[in-house]
Design an enzyme around this catalytic site. Structure first.
Site, PDB file in Angstrom:
ATOM      1  CB  SER A 129      -0.897   0.026   1.243  1.00 27.36           C
ATOM      2  OG  SER A 129      -1.602   1.254   1.324  1.00 27.36           O
ATOM      3  CE1 TYR A 142      -4.140  -1.998   4.948  1.00 30.50           C
ATOM      4  CE2 TYR A 142      -3.360   0.162   4.264  1.00 30.50           C
ATOM      5  CZ  TYR A 142      -3.837  -1.092   3.946  1.00 30.50           C
ATOM      6  OH  TYR A 142      -3.996  -1.444   2.630  1.00 30.50           O
TER       7      TYR A 142
END
Length: 267
Positions: A129, A142
């Site tokens: 990501s 995350y």
């Protein structure tokens, strides 16, 4: 010979889009899902796999190899989102996120590497990501789980290069998928010190996902990576400003970049 591809998390979102494009492009694709029976209309076959279960991983990989006799490409796509003030995220939710986003992909790589080493060829694509390149407020867990997978990739590709195996990262920005529905949200606690800033940030994050790019863009990028005989270490796919944020982090002083993020999130 058509290359055999295994995609974790292939039943929806980015994984599904990648699998469908690769299938239409002539690849022999297998996706994974914790419950394949719930996805009867899949364009490509799904095998049962839970990235948090090492036995499940080994069984799924063995099943694909038994059917095809080889495994050419692994796309480590399965992952889950998590948001919240670090102080208020339960420890078990942090562990679950790392099990899914980091330890699971590591175990899948361990499971496919012996076959690829035997073939003297193979490609592993880890879907990370753009958030993994920076510590984002209320996305600390995350960001760190995806960032750790980026570094694992950098190290592992040097360890296996002599076996003819390539490993790369592809980092998406915000895409219109169902990740927000499956994401763990620490609750916005009434009266908490984080109530207003976290509540506002959470709303903005969900809007970004809902208005994100088409997952087909990620599928096209992955197809090009597979077709490249010498892929790069890192790829980024997403809106210009999302990708440019990584460049800014590299060139700006830390505190200046931090100030930009805080202004963006209105902190």
């Amino acid at each position: 010979m058509n290359k055999v591809v295994l995609i974790t998390g292939g039943s929806s979102g980015i994984g599904k889009a990648i699998g469908e494009l690769l299938s239409h492009s002539g690849y022999k694709v297998y996706g994974t899902s914790r419950n394949p029976e719930r996805v009867p209309q899949s364009v490509f076959p799904l095998v049962a796999l839970d990235v948090r279960d090492a036995v499940s991983i080994r069984k799924a990989v063995a099943e694909v190899i038994a059917k095809e006799g080889r495994l050419d490409v692994l796309i480590n796509n399965a992952g889950v989102g998590i948001t919240g003030p670090l102080e208020e995220i339960p420890a078990e939710e942090i562990r679950n996120n790392f099990e899914t986003n980091l330890f699971g992909p590591i175990e899948v790589m361990k499971a496919v590497l012996p076959q690829m080493r035997q073939q003297q060829s193979g490609l592993i694509i880890n879907v990370t990501s753009i958030a993994g390149y920076m510590g984002l407020p209320y996305r600390s867990v995350y960001s760190s789980s995806k960032g750790a997978l980026e570094l694992i990739t950098e190290a592992l590709r040097m360890e296996v290069k002599k076996f003819g195996i390539h490993i790369t990262n592809v980092a998406p920005g915000d895409f219109a998928t169902n990740i927000a529905a499956g994401r763990y949200h620490a609750p916005v606690i009434k009266g908490s010190a984080y109530e207003l800033p976290y509540g506002n940030t959470l709303k903005e994050m969900n809007e970004h996902v809902d208005g994100g790019s088409n997952p087909g863009q990620m599928a096209e990028a992955v197809l090009k990576i597979i077709q490249n005989p010498d892929p790069k270490i890192h790829y980024k796919v997403g809106a210009f400003m999302q990708k440019f944020s990584i460049v800014l982090k590299r060139i700006l002083p830390d505190k200046v970049y931090e100030k930009l993020l805080m202004n963006h999130y209105k902190l």
